[in-house]
Design an enzyme around this catalytic site. Sequence first.
Site, mmCIF file in Angstrom:
data_model
loop_
_atom_site.group_PDB
_atom_site.id
_atom_site.type_symbol
_atom_site.label_atom_id
_atom_site.label_comp_id
_atom_site.label_asym_id
_atom_site.label_seq_id
_atom_site.Cartn_x
_atom_site.Cartn_y
_atom_site.Cartn_z
ATOM 1 C CE1 TYR A 177 -4.013 2.110 0.634
ATOM 2 C CE2 TYR A 177 -2.400 3.452 1.805
ATOM 3 C CZ TYR A 177 -3.645 3.321 1.218
ATOM 4 O OH TYR A 177 -4.509 4.370 1.195
ATOM 5 C CG PHE A 227 -7.373 17.025 -24.082
ATOM 6 C CD1 PHE A 227 -7.507 16.624 -25.410
ATOM 7 C CD2 PHE A 227 -7.877 16.199 -23.081
ATOM 8 C CE1 PHE A 227 -8.128 15.425 -25.720
ATOM 9 C CE2 PHE A 227 -8.499 14.997 -23.394
ATOM 10 C CZ PHE A 227 -8.622 14.615 -24.715
ATOM 11 C CG ASP A 228 -11.988 16.719 -24.822
ATOM 12 O OD1 ASP A 228 -11.029 16.204 -24.231
ATOM 13 O OD2 ASP A 228 -12.702 16.104 -25.628
ATOM 14 C CG ASP A 244 -1.714 18.470 -20.919
ATOM 15 O OD1 ASP A 244 -1.101 17.374 -20.885
ATOM 16 O OD2 ASP A 244 -2.923 18.544 -21.179
ATOM 17 C CB ALA A 263 -0.337 14.075 -22.744
ATOM 18 C CE LYS A 314 -3.473 11.022 -24.025
ATOM 19 N NZ LYS A 314 -4.355 10.904 -22.837
ATOM 20 C CG HIS A 367 -16.660 15.070 -29.200
ATOM 21 N ND1 HIS A 367 -15.369 14.694 -29.372
ATOM 22 C CD2 HIS A 367 -17.129 15.355 -30.419
ATOM 23 C CE1 HIS A 367 -15.064 14.764 -30.633
ATOM 24 N NE2 HIS A 367 -16.109 15.162 -31.282
HETATM 25 N N1 F0G Z 1 -4.127 16.293 -21.943
HETATM 26 C C1 F0G Z 1 -3.985 15.959 -23.244
HETATM 27 C C2 F0G Z 1 -3.163 16.826 -24.137
HETATM 28 C C3 F0G Z 1 -4.613 14.804 -23.734
HETATM 29 O O1 F0G Z 1 -4.464 14.486 -25.015
HETATM 30 C C4 F0G Z 1 -5.372 14.003 -22.849
HETATM 31 C C5 F0G Z 1 -6.057 12.805 -23.320
HETATM 32 C C6 F0G Z 1 -5.482 14.388 -21.508
HETATM 33 C C7 F0G Z 1 -4.834 15.545 -21.093
HETATM 34 C C8 F0G Z 1 -6.271 13.597 -20.496
HETATM 35 O O2 F0G Z 1 -5.582 12.438 -20.183
HETATM 36 O O3 F0G Z 1 -7.036 10.567 -20.976
HETATM 37 O O4 F0G Z 1 -5.229 10.193 -19.287
HETATM 38 O O5 F0G Z 1 -7.281 11.411 -18.665
HETATM 39 N N2 F0G Z 1 -6.231 12.561 -24.532
HETATM 40 C C9 F0G Z 1 -6.845 11.384 -25.127
HETATM 41 C C10 F0G Z 1 -6.978 11.610 -26.610
HETATM 42 C C11 F0G Z 1 -8.078 10.894 -24.468
HETATM 43 O O6 F0G Z 1 -7.628 10.778 -27.268
HETATM 44 O O7 F0G Z 1 -6.416 12.570 -27.117
HETATM 45 P P1 F0G Z 1 -6.329 11.079 -19.745
#
Ligand code: F0G
Length: 460
Positions: free
Chosen positions: A70, A122-123, A213, A215, A256, A448
């Site tokens: 844990y 990002f969304d 960010d 990713a 990613k 979406h």
């Molecule tokens: N920031 C970026 C730039 C992303 O592309 C994503 C996710 C996230 C944050 C959120 O991360 O999915 O681990 O919670 N992008 C995916 C896509 C879902 O299809 O572009 P997450």
Amino acid sequence: MRTFPPYRIQVVKEIPITTREQREEALARAAYNTFDLPSNMVTIDLLTDSGTGAVSAAQEAAAAQADRAYAGSDAYYRFRAAVDDLTSYPHTFPVHQGRAAERVLFTSVLKPGQISVSNTHFDTTRANVELLGAEARDLPCAEFADLDSREPFKGNIDLAALEQTLAGPDGERVGQVLVTITNNGGGGQPVSMANLKAVRELCDRYGVPFFLDAARFAENAWLVVRREPGYGHLTPKEVAQEAFALADGCVASLKKDGIAPMGALIGVRDPEIAKRCEVNLIATEGFRTYGGMAAHDLERVAQGLEEVIDPHYLASREADAAHFADLVTQAGVDIVQPSGMHALYLNAGRLLSHIPPSGFPGHALACELYLAGGVRCVELGSLYLGGFDENHNLVTPAPFELVRVAIPRRTYTQAHLEYVADVLADIAKDPSRVASYRVVDAPPLLRHFNLKLERIPAGA
Ligand code: F0G
């Protein structure tokens, strides 16, 4: 000399082969929303590059021996070592995925009424800012507006607009600057180191925290090595280290560039912000040494972070995307130029010029790719970004009608991508056959994912 992937394939997964009739039925059952298709009805799944990469034997070996304590497990220390090797943040936390990292960090940084400024949120990032009662403001650079231009860093933030915002009447309310590398919401385009340095300078001058960010940090670093003067002699790892060092912290989905099925990271320098993150993390995600991640995923991420930064891997991934981009453009389908690494962004508005924004050309192309070839991808146009009235009619179109065709890491061969290009080439021979769509139901938030649509037959 051609590049090639620095691995061979040892485990494979069969993919479904379906008929057009079966796909017609499946898509109608999904109310023409590609997110609602069962994946056993999808032949080539290019919906996302997130959590869909193939794991390596080394990742699975590490996962198999993961220590599930844990608190303070070996898996956590391996994760920390991999993260510390890339970032210089004194406080780092594992989190189960990127959007949870966003929620935990933003809750610790932003107050209601403040503004988060970004090249493009990002969304989920935007949603997490807005859920806190703050405003998410996108300032992409002007070069992005010309989809055809081959400017190397169209993911940059607009520095003049950022400075104006910080110096202007809204300046007091700016709670953070968040730069997304690469800019997923903006055509997957990279951000230059010069741009990151200038953001650092502005944030210092105006006393605002600067986060990444990150990713797709490794792909951004690779495109810097390839495109930015003065960086060609560095390794992608050195560039990534420099990028992380410029910021006050980061959120990073590791689904990613962690090449893992699940995982994310929060990194911060400020001890006060770190304390707030830690409390929030423990209350809502998990103890600070696992943060909602299973030990085997901590191990997969630790190993994945080493594999992703390998120049041979990155060179072959860039070459795959460029080859795919060449085939698609030769077939007569324009893309956001220049091609990046994690996806192609198809210019559906131009290809399906007979469909007005209100008929959703991007969505029409995504549906046709599925119907014609079993290929799944996602619209990034008016359906995603447009303004709607209460009857689900489009009132403000998005600036561009795009379709994102993502490229999962290490998952598909060039032959798969060539097949997708063939399907697109067939569609491009007579685009006028492609039907448009209308929205019949849409939720107010994160529209979406939960849309229901109807097809309007071509010519109707
Ligand atoms: N920031 C970026 C730039 C992303 O592309 C994503 C996710 C996230 C944050 C959120 O991360 O999915 O681990 O919670 N992008 C995916 C896509 C879902 O299809 O572009 P997450």
